[in-house]
Design an enzyme around this catalytic site. Sequence first.
Site, PDB file in Angstrom:
ATOM      1  N   TYR A 100       8.922 -27.862 -36.373  1.00 40.35           N
ATOM      2  CA  TYR A 100       8.542 -29.269 -36.448  1.00 40.35           C
ATOM      3  C   TYR A 100       9.149 -30.051 -37.605  1.00 40.35           C
ATOM      4  O   TYR A 100       8.932 -31.245 -37.710  1.00 40.35           O
ATOM      5  CB  TYR A 100       7.016 -29.424 -36.462  1.00 40.35           C
ATOM      6  CG  TYR A 100       6.313 -28.725 -37.600  1.00 40.35           C
ATOM      7  CD1 TYR A 100       6.437 -29.168 -38.902  1.00 40.35           C
ATOM      8  CD2 TYR A 100       5.515 -27.612 -37.358  1.00 40.35           C
ATOM      9  CE1 TYR A 100       5.809 -28.527 -39.949  1.00 40.35           C
ATOM     10  CE2 TYR A 100       4.868 -26.958 -38.403  1.00 40.35           C
ATOM     11  CZ  TYR A 100       5.026 -27.423 -39.695  1.00 40.35           C
ATOM     12  OH  TYR A 100       4.405 -26.785 -40.729  1.00 40.35           O
TER      13      TYR A 100
ATOM     14  N   LYS B 230      -7.161 -35.618 -34.543  1.00 41.28           N
ATOM     15  CA  LYS B 230      -7.853 -34.447 -33.998  1.00 41.28           C
ATOM     16  C   LYS B 230      -8.747 -34.841 -32.837  1.00 41.28           C
ATOM     17  O   LYS B 230      -9.539 -35.774 -32.958  1.00 41.28           O
ATOM     18  CB  LYS B 230      -8.686 -33.784 -35.094  1.00 41.28           C
ATOM     19  CG  LYS B 230      -7.826 -33.295 -36.245  1.00 41.28           C
ATOM     20  CD  LYS B 230      -8.081 -31.844 -36.563  1.00 41.28           C
ATOM     21  CE  LYS B 230      -6.994 -31.333 -37.476  1.00 41.28           C
ATOM     22  NZ  LYS B 230      -7.443 -30.424 -38.501  1.00 41.28           N
TER      23      LYS B 230
ATOM     24  N   GLU C 285       4.081 -35.576 -32.056  1.00 44.09           N
ATOM     25  CA  GLU C 285       4.230 -34.158 -31.736  1.00 44.09           C
ATOM     26  C   GLU C 285       2.851 -33.578 -31.539  1.00 44.09           C
ATOM     27  O   GLU C 285       1.875 -34.120 -32.031  1.00 44.09           O
ATOM     28  CB  GLU C 285       4.874 -33.409 -32.916  1.00 44.09           C
ATOM     29  CG  GLU C 285       6.315 -33.720 -33.161  1.00 44.09           C
ATOM     30  CD  GLU C 285       6.739 -33.258 -34.551  1.00 44.09           C
ATOM     31  OE1 GLU C 285       6.725 -32.043 -34.803  1.00 44.09           O
ATOM     32  OE2 GLU C 285       7.066 -34.127 -35.373  1.00 44.09           O
TER      33      GLU C 285
ATOM     34  N   CYS D 155     -26.320   2.002 -28.823  1.00 42.07           N
ATOM     35  CA  CYS D 155     -27.106   3.013 -28.136  1.00 42.07           C
ATOM     36  C   CYS D 155     -26.599   4.357 -28.655  1.00 42.07           C
ATOM     37  O   CYS D 155     -25.434   4.693 -28.481  1.00 42.07           O
ATOM     38  CB  CYS D 155     -26.905   2.926 -26.624  1.00 42.07           C
ATOM     39  SG  CYS D 155     -27.485   4.401 -25.782  1.00 42.07           S
TER      40      CYS D 155
ATOM     41  N   CYS E 184     -29.843   3.544 -20.444  1.00 45.88           N
ATOM     42  CA  CYS E 184     -30.514   4.849 -20.531  1.00 45.88           C
ATOM     43  C   CYS E 184     -31.843   4.779 -21.265  1.00 45.88           C
ATOM     44  O   CYS E 184     -32.515   5.790 -21.441  1.00 45.88           O
ATOM     45  CB  CYS E 184     -29.610   5.852 -21.219  1.00 45.88           C
ATOM     46  SG  CYS E 184     -29.426   5.515 -22.977  1.00 45.88           S
TER      47      CYS E 184
ATOM     48  N   CYS F  36     -25.883   8.693 -22.082  1.00 44.43           N
ATOM     49  CA  CYS F  36     -25.902   7.327 -21.560  1.00 44.43           C
ATOM     50  C   CYS F  36     -24.754   7.172 -20.549  1.00 44.43           C
ATOM     51  O   CYS F  36     -23.581   7.258 -20.912  1.00 44.43           O
ATOM     52  CB  CYS F  36     -25.746   6.351 -22.724  1.00 44.43           C
ATOM     53  SG  CYS F  36     -25.824   4.629 -22.261  1.00 44.43           S
TER      54      CYS F  36
ATOM     55  N   ASP G 274      -1.371 -24.903 -33.111  1.00 42.90           N
ATOM     56  CA  ASP G 274      -2.424 -24.243 -33.885  1.00 42.90           C
ATOM     57  C   ASP G 274      -2.077 -22.776 -34.109  1.00 42.90           C
ATOM     58  O   ASP G 274      -2.271 -21.931 -33.249  1.00 42.90           O
ATOM     59  CB  ASP G 274      -3.752 -24.368 -33.125  1.00 42.90           C
ATOM     60  CG  ASP G 274      -4.928 -24.149 -34.040  1.00 42.90           C
ATOM     61  OD1 ASP G 274      -4.732 -24.098 -35.270  1.00 42.90           O
ATOM     62  OD2 ASP G 274      -6.055 -24.030 -33.531  1.00 42.90           O
TER      63      ASP G 274
ATOM     64  N   CYS H 124     -31.728   0.798 -24.802  1.00 43.30           N
ATOM     65  CA  CYS H 124     -30.497   0.638 -24.026  1.00 43.30           C
ATOM     66  C   CYS H 124     -30.799   0.210 -22.595  1.00 43.30           C
ATOM     67  O   CYS H 124     -31.644   0.809 -21.943  1.00 43.30           O
ATOM     68  CB  CYS H 124     -29.735   1.966 -24.039  1.00 43.30           C
ATOM     69  SG  CYS H 124     -28.264   1.942 -23.013  1.00 43.30           S
TER      70      CYS H 124
ATOM     71  N   LYS I 289       0.078 -30.837 -32.461  1.00 49.10           N
ATOM     72  CA  LYS I 289      -0.228 -30.074 -33.672  1.00 49.10           C
ATOM     73  C   LYS I 289      -0.515 -28.639 -33.232  1.00 49.10           C
ATOM     74  O   LYS I 289      -1.619 -28.312 -32.800  1.00 49.10           O
ATOM     75  CB  LYS I 289      -1.424 -30.683 -34.405  1.00 49.10           C
ATOM     76  CG  LYS I 289      -1.656 -30.077 -35.784  1.00 49.10           C
ATOM     77  CD  LYS I 289      -2.564 -30.986 -36.611  1.00 49.10           C
ATOM     78  CE  LYS I 289      -2.660 -30.542 -38.059  1.00 49.10           C
ATOM     79  NZ  LYS I 289      -3.402 -29.319 -38.259  1.00 49.10           N
TER      80      LYS I 289
HETATM   81  P1  AMP Z   1      -3.723 -29.104 -41.968  1.00 47.15           P
HETATM   82  O1  AMP Z   1      -3.616 -27.621 -42.206  1.00 47.15           O
HETATM   83  O2  AMP Z   1      -4.780 -29.479 -40.988  1.00 47.15           O
HETATM   84  O3  AMP Z   1      -3.739 -29.891 -43.229  1.00 47.15           O
HETATM   85  O4  AMP Z   1      -2.380 -29.501 -41.226  1.00 47.15           O
HETATM   86  C1  AMP Z   1      -1.115 -29.226 -41.760  1.00 47.15           C
HETATM   87  C2  AMP Z   1      -0.507 -28.122 -40.975  1.00 47.15           C
HETATM   88  O5  AMP Z   1      -0.349 -28.463 -39.626  1.00 47.15           O
HETATM   89  C3  AMP Z   1       0.892 -27.812 -41.422  1.00 47.15           C
HETATM   90  O6  AMP Z   1       0.886 -26.886 -42.477  1.00 47.15           O
HETATM   91  C4  AMP Z   1       1.510 -27.211 -40.199  1.00 47.15           C
HETATM   92  O7  AMP Z   1       1.473 -25.817 -40.282  1.00 47.15           O
HETATM   93  C5  AMP Z   1       0.621 -27.618 -39.057  1.00 47.15           C
HETATM   94  N1  AMP Z   1       1.344 -28.277 -37.953  1.00 47.15           N
HETATM   95  C6  AMP Z   1       1.261 -27.918 -36.667  1.00 47.15           C
HETATM   96  N2  AMP Z   1       2.030 -28.676 -35.894  1.00 47.15           N
HETATM   97  C7  AMP Z   1       2.663 -29.541 -36.703  1.00 47.15           C
HETATM   98  C8  AMP Z   1       3.604 -30.589 -36.492  1.00 47.15           C
HETATM   99  N3  AMP Z   1       4.043 -30.886 -35.257  1.00 47.15           N
HETATM  100  N4  AMP Z   1       4.051 -31.246 -37.569  1.00 47.15           N
HETATM  101  C9  AMP Z   1       3.605 -30.948 -38.816  1.00 47.15           C
HETATM  102  N5  AMP Z   1       2.704 -29.986 -39.080  1.00 47.15           N
HETATM  103  C10 AMP Z   1       2.239 -29.285 -38.038  1.00 47.15           C
HETATM  104 ZN    ZN Z   2     -27.584   4.061 -23.448  1.00 46.32          ZN
END
Ligand code: AMP
Ligand code: ZN
Length: 662
Positions: A222, A309, A111, A421, A406, A427, A115, A403, A113
Site C-alpha cells: 500500500y 472504520k 484503498e 472429561c 459418559c 468416554c 487486516d 460429561c 484497510k
Molecule cells: P492503525 O494500526 O489502525 O493505526 O492503522 C495503521 C495500519 O493500517 C498500518 O500500520 C498498516 O499496517 C495498516 N493498513 C492496512 N491497509 C492499509 C492501507 N491500504 N494503507 C495504509 N495502511 C494500511
Molecule cells: Zn466423557
Amino acid sequence: MEIKEKIENLRARLHQLNFEYYVNDKSLISDFDFDQLMKELQDLEEKYPEFDDSNSPTQRVGGQVTKNFETIVHKERMYSLGNTYSEDEIKEWVDRITKNLDGRIPSFTCELKYDGASINLSYSQGDLVRAVTRGDGTQGDDVTSNVKTIPNVPLKLQGDYPDEFEIRGEIVMPLAGFEALNKKRISNGEEPFMNPRNTASGSLKLQDSSETAQRPLSCLLYALVGNNLGFTEHYQSLVQARSWGFTVPETLVQANSIKDVLDYINSWEEKRATLPFEIDGIVIKVNDLRDQELLGFTAKSPRWAISYKYKAEQVATTLEAVTYQVGRTGAITPVANLTPVLLSGTVVKRASLHNADQIDKLDLRLGDEVYVEKGGEIIPKIIGVNKNKRGVVEQKIKYIDSCPDCDTALIRIEGEAQHYCPNISGCATQIIGKIQHYIGRTAMDIEGLGGETVSLLFHEGLIRNTADLYSLKADDLLPLERMAQKSVDNLLLGVESSKQKPFAKVLFGLGIRFVGATVAKRLATHFSSMSNLIAASEEELVSVDDIGERIAQSLVNFFKDQSNLDLINRLASSGVQMENESVTLASNVLEGKSIVVSGVFESLSRNDLKELIEQHGGKVSSSISSKTSFIVAGEGMGPSKKAKAEKLNIEIKSESSFLSLL
Ligand code: AMP
Ligand code: ZN
C-alpha cells in the site's frame, strides 16, 4: 561456468513464472512442471553451494531457524492512522486539510484497510534485502527469512524499478486458507486459531521458516517509501509497483471529490463480506505526494491519510439452548444454539461460547435475546444480552458438571479455562476421536479404514483403543454391515502396513495434548525412541528446541498414566515402530553438537556426511547461528556462510580433520 549458467537460468525462469502467476494471473506451466523445475534447482544448489543466492526461488520452502529476531530501526517511521467512523468525520478531515492547503481541495485515493500485520520491505538493485515488522513504529523485528517464504512477495523484481526503495504493506491470511489451516489443526488435536489477523502476525514470528512456508499468507502492498523515486502521485507509484512484481489490490482507486470517497465507502459496506481476506475499514489518502509533504505528520499519524472504520455488523436473535461438545482430548466446548438469523450474508445458527467463564461474563439465560457479531473471528460470537427483554423466570445457565457423553464428573485444571472429561479410557466420544486421529491421514494414514468404520467397530465392541486395531480378524469383520470381503482385506492390509510408519507418526498418532505433527517430529528426532522419550524429565524436554513447558508437562502427565504405558507396550508388541530407524549410534563423540555442513567433499557425498554426523550422535543444522558447534567445510563453501562463521567466531573444520575426529 556451464553449471552456474544453468542455475541462473532456472532461477530466472522460476522468478518469471512466479511473476506471471501473481501479477498477471497467468499459469504458464502446470504445478507439476513448476515443482520439477524447483526440484532441479534445489538439487543443483545442494550440489554446488558455491553458487549460493539468498534470494533464490528455493528460499520459498524455508528452513532457516531464527531464535531471536534482530531489532531494526526503521529508516522512516511507520505511523498509525487516525480513525473516523462517520461521513461527518470524513468531511471534517477534508475541511482540515483543505485549510492547510490554502483552501485547495486535493484529490484522493481510496484503498481497503487490509487486516493483518504491517511489514516494511527493503529492496536494493531489485533484490529483497530485508523485511521488518512495524513493531512500535520506530523499530521492528527482522523477519526476512520468514517473509521470503510468502509466495507473492517478489524476491527479485522485474522491469524498471528504482535502485533503492522501501515498500510497505500488510501480510494477511486469506479466509479460505485460514479455514483450511484450522481444519487441519483441529484434526491434529491442536487448538484452532482465533482469527486471521493474529495468525498472520504470529506466523511471521515462527522460529522455523519452513513452518511459515506452510502458512497460507499473502502480502498486499500500500505504500512506496524512498527519496527521489520519480513519482508525483501515490496512485501512480503503486500502479508502477505492480509492474515490478508486487501485489497491489485492484480495489485501489483514485477519488477526485468527497463524493467519490463516500461512494467508495458505501460500496464496500456490504461487498466487504465477499472479499477473500478481512479488512477493518477503508484508508483514504491524499494522492499528490507534494500535498502529502505539505501536510506532514502529527505525533502519531500522517495528516494526509485517514481510515474509516465500519461498524461490525450485529444482529439480535434468541438463545435457544446451550449444548456441549466433547473433543478427543476430553475438552468440553459449550455451543450456543440460536434461532437462525442472517448475518453478513450467511445464516448463523450457532455461536461458540468458548468456556464457562465466557457464559458467566455474559450472564446468559436461556431464552435471552442476544446480540451476535461477526468481527475479526470467523465463528460468530455473542457480544451481549438485551436484558430489557428478559422476563423474570429465565434461569441462569448452569454449566454442566458431568460429561454429556459418559456422565463422568468434569474437572478443571488450574489456570485453564476449559473443563475436561477425565474419563479418557471410558468416554466413547474421546475413544472414537482418538482412534480416528490415529488412523487419520496426517498420522498413521491407515488406508481402507475411515472415521465411520472406527465408530462402527467401537459400537460393535471390536475396538476400544488403537492397539485393538492390530488384533482385528477377518471373521470378526465379515458379519458387519457393509463389510464385503474386499473392504475387509483392504482394512486388514492397511492396518498391517501401518506397522511400517515411522516413529514420529506413531508418536503424533497417540494424540497427546499439544503434541502436533511438527512437535512429534522434533521429539522423535531428538529422543530417537519411545523409551528415551518416556524416560526424559521435564527439564530435558524443555531443553529441546521449540518444546515449551506446556508441551513438556503434557508429555510427563501422559507417560505418568499406566494405561497409556500399557497401550504403548501393546502397540509395540504388535510391531508398531517405537524408535527411529538405525538408532544404533556408531559412537557419541558428537553428542550435543550442532553442526553445519557446507560445500562439496572429496570422500563422501553431503548426505553421507550428514548421516555420519547423526550416527555419531551429532545434529545437523541448516544455518549458522551462535549455537553452531562447528562447520564442516568442503570445496566451495559459500562466501556469506564464511563471513557469518567468522563473525560469530565459529570453528571451520576441513573434511579430513572432521573425519579424524571420528
Ligand atoms: P492503525 O494500526 O489502525 O493505526 O492503522 C495503521 C495500519 O493500517 C498500518 O500500520 C498498516 O499496517 C495498516 N493498513 C492496512 N491497509 C492499509 C492501507 N491500504 N494503507 C495504509 N495502511 C494500511
Ligand atoms: Zn466423557
